[in-house]
Enzyme design. Sequence first.
Site, PDB file in Angstrom:
ATOM      1  N   GLU A 158       0.806  -1.236   0.000  1.00  0.00           N
ATOM      2  CA  GLU A 158       0.000   0.000   0.000  1.00  0.00           C
ATOM      3  C   GLU A 158       0.835   1.280   0.000  1.00  0.00           C
ATOM      4  O   GLU A 158       0.586   2.198   0.777  1.00  0.00           O
ATOM      5  CB  GLU A 158      -0.970  -0.028   1.207  1.00  0.00           C
ATOM      6  CG  GLU A 158      -1.876  -1.242   1.191  1.00  0.00           C
ATOM      7  CD  GLU A 158      -2.817  -1.347   2.393  1.00  0.00           C
ATOM      8  OE1 GLU A 158      -2.809  -0.446   3.244  1.00  0.00           O
ATOM      9  OE2 GLU A 158      -3.575  -2.333   2.469  1.00  0.00           O
ATOM     10  N   ASN A 199       2.075  -5.181  -3.153  1.00  0.00           N
ATOM     11  CA  ASN A 199       0.658  -5.464  -2.896  1.00  0.00           C
ATOM     12  C   ASN A 199      -0.093  -4.158  -2.601  1.00  0.00           C
ATOM     13  O   ASN A 199       0.387  -3.323  -1.835  1.00  0.00           O
ATOM     14  CB  ASN A 199       0.581  -6.396  -1.670  1.00  0.00           C
ATOM     15  CG  ASN A 199      -0.793  -6.980  -1.413  1.00  0.00           C
ATOM     16  OD1 ASN A 199      -1.411  -7.532  -2.320  1.00  0.00           O
ATOM     17  ND2 ASN A 199      -1.280  -6.878  -0.181  1.00  0.00           N
ATOM     18  N   HIS A 235     -10.454  -5.632  -2.553  1.00  0.00           N
ATOM     19  CA  HIS A 235     -11.541  -5.358  -1.601  1.00  0.00           C
ATOM     20  C   HIS A 235     -12.610  -4.622  -2.399  1.00  0.00           C
ATOM     21  O   HIS A 235     -12.525  -3.407  -2.601  1.00  0.00           O
ATOM     22  CB  HIS A 235     -11.031  -4.526  -0.428  1.00  0.00           C
ATOM     23  CG  HIS A 235     -10.042  -5.273   0.427  1.00  0.00           C
ATOM     24  ND1 HIS A 235     -10.395  -6.404   1.141  1.00  0.00           N
ATOM     25  CD2 HIS A 235      -8.722  -5.070   0.663  1.00  0.00           C
ATOM     26  CE1 HIS A 235      -9.332  -6.859   1.800  1.00  0.00           C
ATOM     27  NE2 HIS A 235      -8.308  -6.078   1.523  1.00  0.00           N
ATOM     28  N   GLU A 263      -6.521 -10.476  -1.441  1.00  0.00           N
ATOM     29  CA  GLU A 263      -7.365 -10.219  -0.257  1.00  0.00           C
ATOM     30  C   GLU A 263      -8.838 -10.073  -0.653  1.00  0.00           C
ATOM     31  O   GLU A 263      -9.557  -9.236  -0.114  1.00  0.00           O
ATOM     32  CB  GLU A 263      -6.901  -8.942   0.475  1.00  0.00           C
ATOM     33  CG  GLU A 263      -5.446  -8.953   0.886  1.00  0.00           C
ATOM     34  CD  GLU A 263      -5.007  -7.714   1.660  1.00  0.00           C
ATOM     35  OE1 GLU A 263      -5.865  -6.936   2.117  1.00  0.00           O
ATOM     36  OE2 GLU A 263      -3.779  -7.534   1.803  1.00  0.00           O
ATOM     37  N   ASP A 265     -12.601  -9.717  -1.195  1.00  0.00           N
ATOM     38  CA  ASP A 265     -13.934  -9.764  -0.593  1.00  0.00           C
ATOM     39  C   ASP A 265     -14.801  -8.789  -1.375  1.00  0.00           C
ATOM     40  O   ASP A 265     -14.291  -7.854  -1.996  1.00  0.00           O
ATOM     41  CB  ASP A 265     -13.962  -9.499   0.930  1.00  0.00           C
ATOM     42  CG  ASP A 265     -13.129  -8.320   1.401  1.00  0.00           C
ATOM     43  OD1 ASP A 265     -12.969  -7.345   0.633  1.00  0.00           O
ATOM     44  OD2 ASP A 265     -12.637  -8.360   2.548  1.00  0.00           O
TER      45      ASP A 265
HETATM   46  O1  G2I Z   1      -7.761  -3.725   6.393  1.00  0.00           O
HETATM   47  C1  G2I Z   1      -7.954  -4.839   5.604  1.00  0.00           C
HETATM   48  C2  G2I Z   1      -6.683  -5.304   4.959  1.00  0.00           C
HETATM   49  C3  G2I Z   1      -6.193  -4.321   3.936  1.00  0.00           C
HETATM   50  N1  G2I Z   1      -4.963  -4.758   3.287  1.00  0.00           N
HETATM   51  C4  G2I Z   1      -3.892  -5.136   4.181  1.00  0.00           C
HETATM   52  C5  G2I Z   1      -4.351  -6.114   5.230  1.00  0.00           C
HETATM   53  O2  G2I Z   1      -3.313  -6.372   6.144  1.00  0.00           O
HETATM   54  C6  G2I Z   1      -5.558  -5.597   5.960  1.00  0.00           C
HETATM   55  O3  G2I Z   1      -5.916  -6.590   6.930  1.00  0.00           O
HETATM   56  C7  G2I Z   1      -6.472  -6.093   8.087  1.00  0.00           C
HETATM   57  C8  G2I Z   1      -6.759  -7.235   9.060  1.00  0.00           C
HETATM   58  O4  G2I Z   1      -7.642  -8.153   8.477  1.00  0.00           O
HETATM   59  C9  G2I Z   1      -7.377  -6.643  10.320  1.00  0.00           C
HETATM   60  O5  G2I Z   1      -7.502  -7.665  11.306  1.00  0.00           O
HETATM   61  O6  G2I Z   1      -5.615  -5.168   8.674  1.00  0.00           O
HETATM   62  C10 G2I Z   1      -6.253  -4.505   9.755  1.00  0.00           C
HETATM   63  C11 G2I Z   1      -5.397  -3.359  10.200  1.00  0.00           C
HETATM   64  O7  G2I Z   1      -5.104  -2.531   9.140  1.00  0.00           O
HETATM   65  C12 G2I Z   1      -6.523  -5.515  10.858  1.00  0.00           C
HETATM   66  O8  G2I Z   1      -7.261  -4.912  11.895  1.00  0.00           O
HETATM   67  C13 G2I Z   1      -6.623  -4.785  13.113  1.00  0.00           C
HETATM   68  C14 G2I Z   1      -7.507  -3.943  14.006  1.00  0.00           C
HETATM   69  O9  G2I Z   1      -7.678  -2.680  13.394  1.00  0.00           O
HETATM   70  C15 G2I Z   1      -6.835  -3.762  15.329  1.00  0.00           C
HETATM   71  O10 G2I Z   1      -7.687  -3.051  16.192  1.00  0.00           O
HETATM   72  C16 G2I Z   1      -6.475  -5.135  15.918  1.00  0.00           C
HETATM   73  O11 G2I Z   1      -5.725  -4.972  17.104  1.00  0.00           O
HETATM   74  O12 G2I Z   1      -6.385  -6.065  13.719  1.00  0.00           O
HETATM   75  C17 G2I Z   1      -5.649  -5.929  14.904  1.00  0.00           C
HETATM   76  C18 G2I Z   1      -5.253  -7.319  15.411  1.00  0.00           C
HETATM   77  O13 G2I Z   1      -6.392  -8.138  15.634  1.00  0.00           O
END
Ligand code: G2I
Length: 465
Positions: A158, A199, A235, A263, A265
């Site tokens: 990103e 990515n 996404h 990723e 969805d």
């Molecule tokens: O945001 C969706 C995805 C976009 N592209 C990069 C990916 O790495 C990203 O994945 C998401 C995760 O699926 C989430 O689980 O990235 C988020 C953060 O940018 C993740 O969320 C975070 C929460 O915001 C936090 O509050 C939490 O502590 O997950 C953390 C761990 O559970």
Amino acid sequence: MITTTKRLGAVAVALASVTALTVILSPAASAAAPLRDLAAAKGRYFGNSMTAGDFNDSAYRALNAREAGVVTPGNEMKWDATQPSRGNFTFTRGDQVVAGAVAANQKVRGHTLVWHSQTPPWVQNLSATDMRSAMVNHINTVMGHYKGKVFAWDVVNEAFAEDGTRRQSFWQQKLGDGYIADAFRIARAADPTAKLYYNDYNTDGIGAKSDGVYNMVKAFKEQGVPIDGVGLQAHLIVGQVPSTMRQNMQRLADLGVDVAITELDIRMRTPADSAKLAQQARDYTAVVNACLAVARCVGITTWGLSDNHSWIPGVFPGEGAALPFDGNLQPKPAYDAMVSAFGNVPTTTTTTTTTSVPGDANCRVTDTINAWNTGLTSSITVTNTGTAPIDGWSLAFTLPGGQTITSGWNATYSPTSGQVAARNVSYNATLAPNASVTIGFQANHTGNTAAPPSFTLNGSACTTA
Ligand code: G2I
């Protein structure tokens, strides 16, 4: 979509021809071949993102094992998870995801090394010189730890803004334009066997942002910067799959890199209704078709498999239902659409067989077979019907001729044909009285899709009583 009526018909045939079996419907079972096999038959992979916590949900874990051939850790390999403070590396949770994937015969995509998000403040506050050495050390240590265990890495994530210029992240501002090429060179040296990806999101179709990425990859190829692939996160929104997705993937592939959908969805305003779900099914079809139309599109990963394991509702209030299975792990039209797009001819029977063996026993076994033309999955629930806890177990059974186990979950299986022993893994060794454990495997077959005729647990025969 396979209808209930069809499933009932198939079950009735099975009932008539195999009198020893008690047959009931298994609502969670799907008669289609798993997406991982259908994708593999097309030279692609189908993957899913899993967090370490997701592996504790046994039904979800089994669904992931059945459908996905590749796993991307949702958070566990990010900087905040792997190096929360300077020089303090922790791989416990990342290793848990790798172990869960290995147990299901899945490969692992690494995500992600250099990103502006989920990177601790200590990194962001470094001077330029220090920041570069922290980046070198991070890439070397994390890739070094996972060498041979991770086949591809999202090296940089990103790094572009919506207008196609560089995102003004702390990386960009401190290190300047060269940091991305730098990261790829360091990554190549750290693990020469891993495929190195750039990515990003909103780069799925042709537009200003994907032009920016395209131009960077073109320059990298001209300058000999080691890049192997581009990940398109995808996404997406129902009804808005970019019409230029295939074209965009093809132009990247033409530069000499692989392309992966990393990723996927496809979200909607909730609640879902049949019209939205039908549109979503068409959208998933369009994405699979775009990938299949580009020889260098190597695979598709969804960001979760079921709607209760999705980041969408937490980040986009009022939206969700973005994944191929619903919150009860039931296949949605989007799942059936992907199965069809990957070329499955749904010909098979879904039966639940209950095997009955006379005699005293301290165990009960239920075996659900889900078969298709050349393969099957077997989901086996073992219950301790005795009064004493069982500590450490081995479930023995004889596979019908022509069946060979190719992967399994929640147990180790050895050998893979003939007289098989399924042995507990560390987290399910103990079975209290009345407790059950569900294990499963996937097998190839040559026509005989029957369940094993009997089971023994630690040497004593199991019944259904
Ligand atoms: O945001 C969706 C995805 C976009 N592209 C990069 C990916 O790495 C990203 O994945 C998401 C995760 O699926 C989430 O689980 O990235 C988020 C953060 O940018 C993740 O969320 C975070 C929460 O915001 C936090 O509050 C939490 O502590 O997950 C953390 C761990 O559970």
